[in-house]
Write an enzyme that holds these catalytic residues in place. Structure first.
Site, PDB file in Angstrom:
ATOM      1  CG  HIS A 148      10.845  12.710  10.234  1.00 17.32           C
ATOM      2  ND1 HIS A 148      11.995  11.920  11.038  1.00 17.32           N
ATOM      3  CD2 HIS A 148      10.116  13.135  11.174  1.00 17.32           C
ATOM      4  CE1 HIS A 148      11.792  12.368  12.296  1.00 17.32           C
ATOM      5  NE2 HIS A 148      10.796  13.250  12.300  1.00 17.32           N
TER       6      HIS A 148
ATOM      7  CG  HIS B  78      11.584  16.569   8.360  1.00 22.98           C
ATOM      8  ND1 HIS B  78      12.653  15.781   8.608  1.00 22.98           N
ATOM      9  CD2 HIS B  78      10.698  16.697   9.368  1.00 22.98           C
ATOM     10  CE1 HIS B  78      12.315  15.424  10.005  1.00 22.98           C
ATOM     11  NE2 HIS B  78      11.452  15.932  10.374  1.00 22.98           N
TER      12      HIS B  78
ATOM     13  CB  CYS C 207       4.866  -8.157  -2.650  1.00 22.10           C
ATOM     14  SG  CYS C 207       6.468  -7.478  -1.910  1.00 22.10           S
TER      15      CYS C 207
ATOM     16  CB  THR D 240       9.455  -9.269   1.881  1.00 26.08           C
ATOM     17  OG1 THR D 240       9.744  -8.930   0.512  1.00 26.08           O
ATOM     18  CG2 THR D 240      10.133 -10.902   1.920  1.00 26.08           C
TER      19      THR D 240
ATOM     20  CG  ASP E 173       3.084 -10.373  -4.842  1.00 28.05           C
ATOM     21  OD1 ASP E 173       2.416 -10.445  -3.807  1.00 28.05           O
ATOM     22  OD2 ASP E 173       4.152 -10.671  -4.918  1.00 28.05           O
TER      23      ASP E 173
HETATM   24  C1  RB5 Z   1       6.720 -13.917  -4.163  1.00 26.12           C
HETATM   25  O1  RB5 Z   1       6.668 -15.209  -3.908  1.00 26.12           O
HETATM   26  C2  RB5 Z   1       7.551 -12.867  -3.269  1.00 26.12           C
HETATM   27  O2  RB5 Z   1       8.734 -13.138  -3.874  1.00 26.12           O
HETATM   28  C3  RB5 Z   1       6.806 -11.587  -3.289  1.00 26.12           C
HETATM   29  O3  RB5 Z   1       5.730 -11.443  -2.920  1.00 26.12           O
HETATM   30  C4  RB5 Z   1       8.002 -10.658  -2.533  1.00 26.12           C
HETATM   31  O4  RB5 Z   1       7.938 -11.142  -1.301  1.00 26.12           O
HETATM   32  C5  RB5 Z   1       9.195 -10.076  -3.307  1.00 26.12           C
HETATM   33  O5  RB5 Z   1       9.794  -9.116  -2.597  1.00 26.12           O
END
Ligand code: RB5
Length: 144
Positions: free
Chosen positions: A101, A136, A68, A70, A11
């Site tokens: 695994h 596994h 993304c 996180t 993203d």
């Molecule tokens: C975008 O602002 C953020 O929410 C997205 O990149 C991600 O971290 C969502 O899990």
């Protein structure tokens, strides 16, 4: 020998890291298949997880990378697809173990949580570590 294609998508939060990892993939001898996003403008991460899942399903690539902010949202979205085993990784040990695994086929990274060097190290280890099979095998089979 033809280069292995590695699908990659993110993203907006992962846009910059995606560009860096594409270069890294090329330097490692892989062919990156960039499935977007195409700019730092705000987008919805499930759309890009879905694009990558579709590319793996129709055989454009066997393995992929999703990014993304996180890594959490995009890994959740990816894992809704039965053929995807997406692992959210923050360190090299997890990158190695999820290949050995879990036979993970998608590496997920959080661009706002880890630095580019750690991300590159995770990518290298993820792509060069084999599944151990053995005990596994059955566990992984039970997931799909
Ligand atoms: C975008 O602002 C953020 O929410 C997205 O990149 C991600 O971290 C969502 O899990």
């Amino acid at each position: 020998m033809p280069k292995e294609t590695i699908a990659i998508a993110s993203d907006h939060a992962g846009f910059e890291l995606k560009a860096q990892l594409k270069q890294e993939l090329a330097a490692m001898g892989f062919e990156p298949l960039d499935l977007g996003t195409e700019s730092p403008s705000s987008v919805d991460y499930p759309d890009f997880a879905n694009r990558l899942a579709a590319a793996l399903k129709d055989g454009q690539a066997k393995r992929g990378v999703l990014i993304c902010g996180t890594g959490i949202g995009i890994s959740m979205a990816a894992n809704r697809h039965r053929h995807i085993r997406a692992a959210l990784v923050h360190d090299v040990t997890s990158a190695r173990l999820t290949r050995q695994h879990n036979n993970a086929n998608v590496l997920c990274l959080g661009a706002r949580l880890i630095g580019a060097d750690v991300a590159k190290d995770c990518l290298k280890v993820f792509l060069t570590t084999d599944f151990e099979g053995g005990r596994h095998e059955n566990r992984v089979a039970k997931m799909s």
